[in-house]
Design a protein around this motif. Structure first.
Motif, PDB file in Angstrom:
ATOM      1  N   ALA A   5      -0.488   8.400   3.396  1.00 22.80           N
ATOM      2  CA  ALA A   5      -0.621   7.766   4.993  1.00 22.80           C
ATOM      3  C   ALA A   5      -1.325   6.561   4.487  1.00 22.80           C
ATOM      4  O   ALA A   5      -0.765   4.662   4.734  1.00 22.80           O
ATOM      5  CB  ALA A   5      -1.460   7.799   6.077  1.00 22.80           C
ATOM      6  N   GLU A   6      -2.371   6.472   3.691  1.00 20.03           N
ATOM      7  CA  GLU A   6      -3.196   4.578   2.791  1.00 20.03           C
ATOM      8  C   GLU A   6      -1.793   4.128   2.311  1.00 20.03           C
ATOM      9  O   GLU A   6      -1.729   2.885   2.036  1.00 20.03           O
ATOM     10  CB  GLU A   6      -4.086   5.518   2.095  1.00 20.03           C
ATOM     11  CG  GLU A   6      -4.706   4.062   2.047  1.00 20.03           C
ATOM     12  CD  GLU A   6      -5.318   2.687   3.126  1.00 20.03           C
ATOM     13  OE1 GLU A   6      -4.749   1.287   2.589  1.00 20.03           O
ATOM     14  OE2 GLU A   6      -5.348   3.208   4.304  1.00 20.03           O
ATOM     15  N   ARG A   7      -1.586   5.061   1.376  1.00 17.81           N
ATOM     16  CA  ARG A   7      -0.446   4.888   0.075  1.00 17.81           C
ATOM     17  C   ARG A   7       0.596   4.477   0.463  1.00 17.81           C
ATOM     18  O   ARG A   7       1.636   3.217   0.722  1.00 17.81           O
ATOM     19  CB  ARG A   7      -0.285   5.818  -0.687  1.00 17.81           C
ATOM     20  CG  ARG A   7       1.079   5.566  -1.872  1.00 17.81           C
ATOM     21  CD  ARG A   7       1.342   6.815  -2.917  1.00 17.81           C
ATOM     22  NE  ARG A   7       2.346   7.517  -2.118  1.00 17.81           N
ATOM     23  CZ  ARG A   7       3.293   7.239  -1.960  1.00 17.81           C
ATOM     24  NH1 ARG A   7       4.036   6.512  -2.828  1.00 17.81           N
ATOM     25  NH2 ARG A   7       4.024   8.331  -1.045  1.00 17.81           N
ATOM     26  N   ILE A   8       1.011   4.324   1.278  1.00 24.45           N
ATOM     27  CA  ILE A   8       2.477   4.236   2.680  1.00 24.45           C
ATOM     28  C   ILE A   8       2.800   2.913   3.549  1.00 24.45           C
ATOM     29  O   ILE A   8       3.070   2.315   3.033  1.00 24.45           O
ATOM     30  CB  ILE A   8       3.158   5.472   3.714  1.00 24.45           C
ATOM     31  CG1 ILE A   8       3.557   6.506   2.759  1.00 24.45           C
ATOM     32  CG2 ILE A   8       4.349   4.762   4.429  1.00 24.45           C
ATOM     33  CD1 ILE A   8       3.696   7.904   3.544  1.00 24.45           C
ATOM     34  N   ASP A  41      -7.881  -9.493  10.000  1.00 27.60           N
ATOM     35  CA  ASP A  41      -8.019  -8.620  10.863  1.00 27.60           C
ATOM     36  C   ASP A  41      -6.822  -7.902  11.793  1.00 27.60           C
ATOM     37  O   ASP A  41      -7.651  -7.468  12.677  1.00 27.60           O
ATOM     38  CB  ASP A  41      -8.629  -9.816  12.156  1.00 27.60           C
ATOM     39  CG  ASP A  41      -9.560 -10.911  11.864  1.00 27.60           C
ATOM     40  OD1 ASP A  41     -10.480 -10.187  11.330  1.00 27.60           O
ATOM     41  OD2 ASP A  41      -9.943 -12.179  12.224  1.00 27.60           O
ATOM     42  N   ARG A  42      -5.674  -8.436  11.647  1.00 31.78           N
ATOM     43  CA  ARG A  42      -4.667  -7.634  11.353  1.00 31.78           C
ATOM     44  C   ARG A  42      -4.760  -6.699  10.535  1.00 31.78           C
ATOM     45  O   ARG A  42      -3.154  -5.193  11.602  1.00 31.78           O
ATOM     46  CB  ARG A  42      -3.331  -8.307  11.939  1.00 31.78           C
ATOM     47  CG  ARG A  42      -3.591  -9.529  12.904  1.00 31.78           C
ATOM     48  CD  ARG A  42      -2.094 -10.616  12.496  1.00 31.78           C
ATOM     49  NE  ARG A  42      -1.913 -11.060  13.643  1.00 31.78           N
ATOM     50  CZ  ARG A  42      -2.937 -12.451  14.076  1.00 31.78           C
ATOM     51  NH1 ARG A  42      -3.892 -13.452  12.777  1.00 31.78           N
ATOM     52  NH2 ARG A  42      -2.754 -13.442  14.567  1.00 31.78           N
ATOM     53  N   GLY A  43      -4.743  -6.085   9.803  1.00 29.08           N
ATOM     54  CA  GLY A  43      -4.785  -4.859   9.035  1.00 29.08           C
ATOM     55  C   GLY A  43      -4.223  -4.629   7.651  1.00 29.08           C
ATOM     56  O   GLY A  43      -3.365  -3.670   7.541  1.00 29.08           O
ATOM     57  N   LEU A  44      -3.742  -6.102   7.390  1.00 23.85           N
ATOM     58  CA  LEU A  44      -2.432  -6.561   6.713  1.00 23.85           C
ATOM     59  C   LEU A  44      -2.923  -6.841   5.137  1.00 23.85           C
ATOM     60  O   LEU A  44      -1.516  -6.942   4.133  1.00 23.85           O
ATOM     61  CB  LEU A  44      -1.597  -7.551   7.257  1.00 23.85           C
ATOM     62  CG  LEU A  44      -1.439  -7.737   8.860  1.00 23.85           C
ATOM     63  CD1 LEU A  44      -0.591  -8.588   9.331  1.00 23.85           C
ATOM     64  CD2 LEU A  44       0.237  -6.259   9.003  1.00 23.85           C
ATOM     65  N   THR A  45      -3.964  -7.539   4.971  1.00 25.72           N
ATOM     66  CA  THR A  45      -4.703  -7.290   3.248  1.00 25.72           C
ATOM     67  C   THR A  45      -5.755  -7.228   3.660  1.00 25.72           C
ATOM     68  O   THR A  45      -6.375  -6.764   4.547  1.00 25.72           O
ATOM     69  CB  THR A  45      -4.469  -8.595   3.070  1.00 25.72           C
ATOM     70  OG1 THR A  45      -4.532  -8.410   1.913  1.00 25.72           O
ATOM     71  CG2 THR A  45      -4.960  -9.496   4.057  1.00 25.72           C
ATOM     72  N   ALA A  46      -6.500  -6.142   2.775  1.00 24.92           N
ATOM     73  CA  ALA A  46      -7.148  -5.528   2.645  1.00 24.92           C
ATOM     74  C   ALA A  46      -8.500  -6.485   1.783  1.00 24.92           C
ATOM     75  O   ALA A  46      -9.492  -6.616   2.446  1.00 24.92           O
ATOM     76  CB  ALA A  46      -7.856  -4.952   1.463  1.00 24.92           C
ATOM     77  N   SER A  47      -8.135  -8.416   0.956  1.00 22.87           N
ATOM     78  CA  SER A  47      -9.193  -8.737   0.373  1.00 22.87           C
ATOM     79  C   SER A  47      -7.675 -10.183   0.268  1.00 22.87           C
ATOM     80  O   SER A  47      -7.012 -10.168   0.304  1.00 22.87           O
ATOM     81  CB  SER A  47      -9.526  -8.658  -0.725  1.00 22.87           C
ATOM     82  OG  SER A  47      -7.844  -8.248  -1.844  1.00 22.87           O
ATOM     83  N   GLU A  48      -9.264 -10.980   0.077  1.00 19.72           N
ATOM     84  CA  GLU A  48      -8.870 -12.035  -0.091  1.00 19.72           C
ATOM     85  C   GLU A  48      -8.059 -12.525  -1.136  1.00 19.72           C
ATOM     86  O   GLU A  48      -7.737 -13.385  -2.555  1.00 19.72           O
ATOM     87  CB  GLU A  48      -9.008 -13.707   0.151  1.00 19.72           C
ATOM     88  CG  GLU A  48     -10.730 -13.863  -0.423  1.00 19.72           C
ATOM     89  CD  GLU A  48     -11.813 -14.021   0.097  1.00 19.72           C
ATOM     90  OE1 GLU A  48     -12.139 -15.076  -0.689  1.00 19.72           O
ATOM     91  OE2 GLU A  48     -11.599 -13.940   0.817  1.00 19.72           O
TER      92      GLU A  48
END
Length: 133
Positions: A5-8, A41-48
């Protein structure tokens, strides 16, 4: 979240991140860390770390433009680079919205029509699962 699921989710986020940035910037100009926070905040990226190279590519493509400002809330000692969507960025976002709507509807339709895959039934306790010889 399980690894599959994380890969997808990672692959989907990578594919739409640029347009998520444009959508955020369509509301107002934002500085890099502010953008990163809104995406996280929206879970769209893990890092800057993944965001800044994308912003540089978007600037080179003419989708965003930048300016430096001395914000008052930092005592005027640390300038911030603000990103703003350009006319080209608005065009790209409009095209993406149209394409995304069609793809999302097609995918949702396929998923809704898919036959559910049921997990194998667990044998009841105390029953013999071996076939007789």
């Amino acid at each position: 979240m399980d690894p599959q699921a994380e890969r997808i989710a990672t692959n989907l986020r990578k594919g739409v991140l640029e347009y998520c940035v444009l959508a955020l910037l369509s509301g107002r100009d934002m500085y890099g860390l502010e953008l990163a926070g809104a995406l996280m905040d929206r879970g769209l990226t893990a890092s800057e770390g993944s965001l800044y190279p994308l912003l540089a590519r978007m600037r080179e493509a003419g989708a965003v433009e930048t300016r430096w400002e001395q914000p008052e809330d930092t005592g005027g000692t640390r300038p911030r680079r603000y990103y703003a969507i350009t006319a080209r960025g608005r065009e790209l976002l409009a095209v993406f919205a149209t394409v995304w709507g069609g793809i999302a509807a097609q995918v949702e339709s396929l998923i809704a029509d898919a036959r559910p895959i049921e997990p194998a039934a667990e044998p009841e306790p105390g029953t013999d699962t071996k076939e007789p010889s």
